[in-house]
Structures are given as C-alpha cells and as structure tokens.
Scaffold this motif. Structure first.
Motif, PDB file in Angstrom:
ATOM      1  N   GLN A  61       0.848  -1.201   0.000  1.00  0.00           N
ATOM      2  CA  GLN A  61       0.000   0.000   0.000  1.00  0.00           C
ATOM      3  C   GLN A  61       0.879   1.245   0.000  1.00  0.00           C
ATOM      4  OE1 GLN A  61      -3.419  -0.584   0.328  1.00  0.00           O
ATOM      5  NE2 GLN A  61      -3.454  -2.658   1.131  1.00  0.00           N
ATOM      6  N   LEU A  62       1.886   1.216   0.867  1.00  0.00           N
ATOM      7  CA  LEU A  62       2.757   2.380   0.962  1.00  0.00           C
ATOM      8  C   LEU A  62       3.529   2.592  -0.339  1.00  0.00           C
ATOM      9  CD1 LEU A  62       4.082   1.941   4.610  1.00  0.00           C
ATOM     10  CD2 LEU A  62       2.373   3.557   3.777  1.00  0.00           C
ATOM     11  N   SER A  64       2.598   1.826  -3.252  1.00  0.00           N
ATOM     12  CA  SER A  64       1.705   2.345  -4.293  1.00  0.00           C
ATOM     13  C   SER A  64       1.595   3.862  -4.184  1.00  0.00           C
ATOM     14  CB  SER A  64       0.323   1.715  -4.176  1.00  0.00           C
ATOM     15  OG  SER A  64      -0.438   2.354  -3.169  1.00  0.00           O
ATOM     16  N   GLY A  65       1.677   4.357  -2.951  1.00  0.00           N
ATOM     17  CA  GLY A  65       1.589   5.794  -2.755  1.00  0.00           C
ATOM     18  C   GLY A  65       2.756   6.537  -3.364  1.00  0.00           C
TER      19      GLY A  65
END
Lengths: 242, 242
Positions: A61-62, A64-65
């Motif tokens: 998730q991180l 992807s940021g």
DNA sequence: TTGTCGTCGACTGCCTACAGCATACATTCC
DNA sequence: GGAATGTATGCTGTAGGCAGTCGACGACAA
C-alpha cells in the motif's frame, strides 16, 4: 529464506516489520529482481521474506503511494511499468521542480550549505575521475537533494525527492553516459547559488536536468524497452493436478 | 452503525471496502470532523464505519501517501496538521505546477478542449453571480483540472491534482474572498491558450494562482490558526476505575 | 475448427485473535 | 514533598484463517 527475523536472539527490531519489508521490496524493484509489470503475489513475498502477508500488504500500500507499484483492487499489486513516455514526463517534471529549487536556493544562500555543496561536488568529481560509478551516482543524488533542501520549501523538497527517486530508477542504466561535464555544471550551479544569482542558478539547473533528459531519451532509443509484457500472468503451469 | 457490510443481501460491492473507508475518512478530514493533529484510533474508526480494523489500517496507509495523515510507527495515524507555512509552500508549488500546465496547454491547444473550458468558465461565472459558492468552487477546480489535463503530461497532472486536493483543504474557507475577478482571469487564460500563446498563458496562470495565495495568507492573518493542540492525547479520562 | 459454458484453482480481501509496547496513573522510597 | 519505579490499560503490529471472486482451462455443441 532471507529473513533475519525469527532468529532466537532478541535482535532489536530497529523499525517496524512493514518498513523493512518495504525497503526490501523496493530494493528488489530497483535492482530489477522484480520486473516491471510483474504480479506481486503476497504469499510468495511473505514466504520469501519470512513474514506473514499482513506486513507485505501494508508495504505494498505504501509503495503504491510512491508510484512504485500499481494496485488493482481484486487483482493485487503489480510492479509499476515505466513507459518511455512516462519517463520523459517524469524527467520534465523533475526539471521543473529542481529549477525552482535552484532559484529558491540562490535567493538566500547559506555559507554552511554552500560549503557542504562544494564538498559533495568534489567527492563526485573525484569518484567520476576514479571511474567509480556508484559513488558518482550517490554524490549526484546527494547534491541534488542538498540543493532542494536549501530551497527552504519542504513541500517542494518532498515532492522532488519522490520524483527523483523514480527518475533514478529509469536513470541508473544511463548514469555513466554523462560524466565530467555533469560535475562542471554542478560547480557552476554552486557558484551561482553562492552569488545569489537566481536566474543564472535556475538556468543552469534547467539546462543540466534537460541534458540528463536528453541523454536518457537517446540511450533509450538505442536500447529499446525490454518489456511491456506480463500484463496478467497468473497461475503457473500447474502441476499434475491429481 | 452505518455499515452496509454484513447485510444478508449480496449487494454488489462496487469497490473494495478499504476504498470506501478511505473516501469516508477523507471526507471526515476535509469537513473537519476529524481535526488536524487528532489521533486516529483504528478501533474507533472501525466501529464507527462498521468494519474491521484491517480495511481501516489499509485506508490509513493510502491516505498517508497522499499527505492527509501522518503515520508514526508504533503510535498510529494522526490527521496531518497543516501549518500556515506549509500551506504557503503548498500554494507556491501549486503555482509552479499549474503555470507549467498552462504553458503546455497553450503549446498545442485543442478545439474541443477549449470549448469545454469555456463551458466550465461560463458555469462558474454564473454560479458566482448567483452567489452559489459551492458550485463556483466546484467549477473552479474543474477548470483547473481541465487545464492540467490539457498539458498532456500525466505525471504533472497527477502531481498537481494531489497538491490541489490538499490546497483545497486549506483553501475552502477563503474561497468566497475572490469572486468575479477570478473568473475574468480564467477567461483571459482560455483566450491565451486558444491563441497558443505560451508565455501569456503561463503568466496569467502564475498571477492567478499567486492571487489566490495572497488572499489565502491575508485571510489567514485575520483568522489565525485554530489548533496546533492535541499532540498526543491518548486514553480518555477513564471511568470510575474499580 | 470455433464459440460458449461449466468447472477448478488460486489469489485477494477481510475478519478474528494474540503479543508487544508505550503511556498514564499509583505507589513507594528518599 | 519530590522523584523514581511498579502496574494497569489501551493501542498498535502481526499472524492465521476463511470466504468471495477472478481468471484459466477444458468440455461440449455448432
């Protein structure tokens, strides 16, 4: 396999698991072990890193940021596929951001910072002369980071570092293409910043980064893109299937 | 409580849970229900949204990537605290990005796009005349988005939208300060883009966004910041205890 | 041979549960 | 009375597990 976690000794965990997982995955992406477009199966990563799926998910998730992986809901995470077009746009944005940074840095130059810049520049030049590519690349990004920080605009700095990290990804293979000349430009840039000449500093930085962009594009033209493949790739051949 | 999850009917979930959670939390931040600096306790959010902690955690990770929340490993997530300084820097960066967008948009203007711009502009002006602040604000961001997309640089567009969303957060309270004049500037900008005059377009956009920045700062000076408090705040008063 | 449908497998998304940690309060010692 | 320490509690970080879903492959029919 390559996990140092779970060992008997109560090694002080310097950071959370998800962060070390993030670093590890990022490294695998940058060095190319995880190829663009590749599907990142959570279980595989978890097994390889010796952790559960949870920290892996969060690391993804991180990532992807920061634009390193693309999340497709219901499908999972894929290593971001850098197209030539995107690389070009990214380099254009970097030019924009760093040019402004140089301008701001020159607006109120600081003795100590200038001195730091010169140190880095000397190290870079030395590395370049010694043909130590890794050290030169490191010094290069160090110098650019320092300039951006001198701008005094933290938002700008954060954005730039984010963009620059991705640029570096594309950039690495062609890093050797520009050697000495690059460091002469750096030296001129530092002079301009020290003199407080905004326009000159900005101009040098613009030309400098544009240079990089050009050499990237040329290099890319010679070594055409290797892979836009692996769009989906799921399910390996599958065994006997009893 | 407001969960539609877990209901018996197999309602087609249009998107993942974490995404709807993300949207909901973001909305709460923007409208101010979740205040800057506030500690976002995962369990509370999960209960309020009627989901488990997992999607909440993942939503928070994603939000941190966009700068809405700060993650402190071992401590959790906190609503990002926008300082005046940061807002100023953010607005400066926006000026930089959007000025370049305007320049690129003017570089190769498209008939259809121009027509769209004019539509939006007319709507915005009408809303402004009718004193419909919400509609005017919506049209404003719509127009800026359209211009950025016309630049043809997706990286630039993504970055700008990211910055603009955060700007809008600070910006909303002062949106009414600039009315008619803003839309006249917009009209002039569209003219310049249509004429393909890069420098003029860029200049108008720069002055336009600088204007916004100035009015923000002035407004901020009048209405000083409300809260830098709530740095840690954990553990509510606790009941009778035994 | 080609198009369509059914089945299967794998992976993701989510939930529950546990362990470790950090903080705040209470107690004790100086 | 003040400071250091013990204790309690809430929270995060992580693990494991289950169900839903998506894609692929194979079978059947045209």
């Amino acid at each position: 396999m390559l996990a140092n976690q779970g060992s008997t000794a109560k090694i002080v965990r310097p950071t959370t698991l998800r962060e070390s997982v993030l670093e590890r995955i990022l490294e695998l992406i940058i060095i190319g072990s995880l190829k663009p477009g590749q599907h990142l199966v959570e279980n595989e990563l978890a097994d390889n890193l010796g952790v559960s799926r949870q920290p892996v998910r969060e690391a993804l998730q991180l990532l992807s940021g920061e634009g390193w992986v693309d999340l497709r809901p219901g499908h999972g995470a894929y290593v971001h596929s850098p197209t030539v077009e995107e690389a070009d746009q990214l380099l254009a944005v970097r030019t924009l951001l760093e040019t402004e940074s140089a301008r701001l840095a020159a607006r109120n130059p600081d003795k100590t910072d200038i001195s730091d810049l010169r140190d880095i520049c000397n190290r870079g030049l030395a590395a370049c002369v010694a043909d130590d590519v890794d050290a030169a690349v490191a010094a290069n990004s160090e110098l650019h980071t320092a300039v951006v920080n001198m701008s005094g605009n933290r938002v700008l700095a954060d954005l730039t570092s984010q963009v620059a990290r991705r640029v570096r990804w594309y950039h690495t293979p062609v890093a050797r293409h520009r050697g000495r000349a690059s460091w002469e430009e750096h030296a001129a840039l530092i002079d301009a910043i020290e003199a407080g000449d905004e326009d000159v500093a900005a101009d040098i930085m613009r030309r400098h980064t544009e240079h990089t962009r050009q050499s990237y594009l040329e290099s890319r033209a010679q070594h055409p893109v290797e892979e836009p493949p692996a769009p989906i790739r799921r399910r390996r051949p599958r065994a006997v299937s009893g």
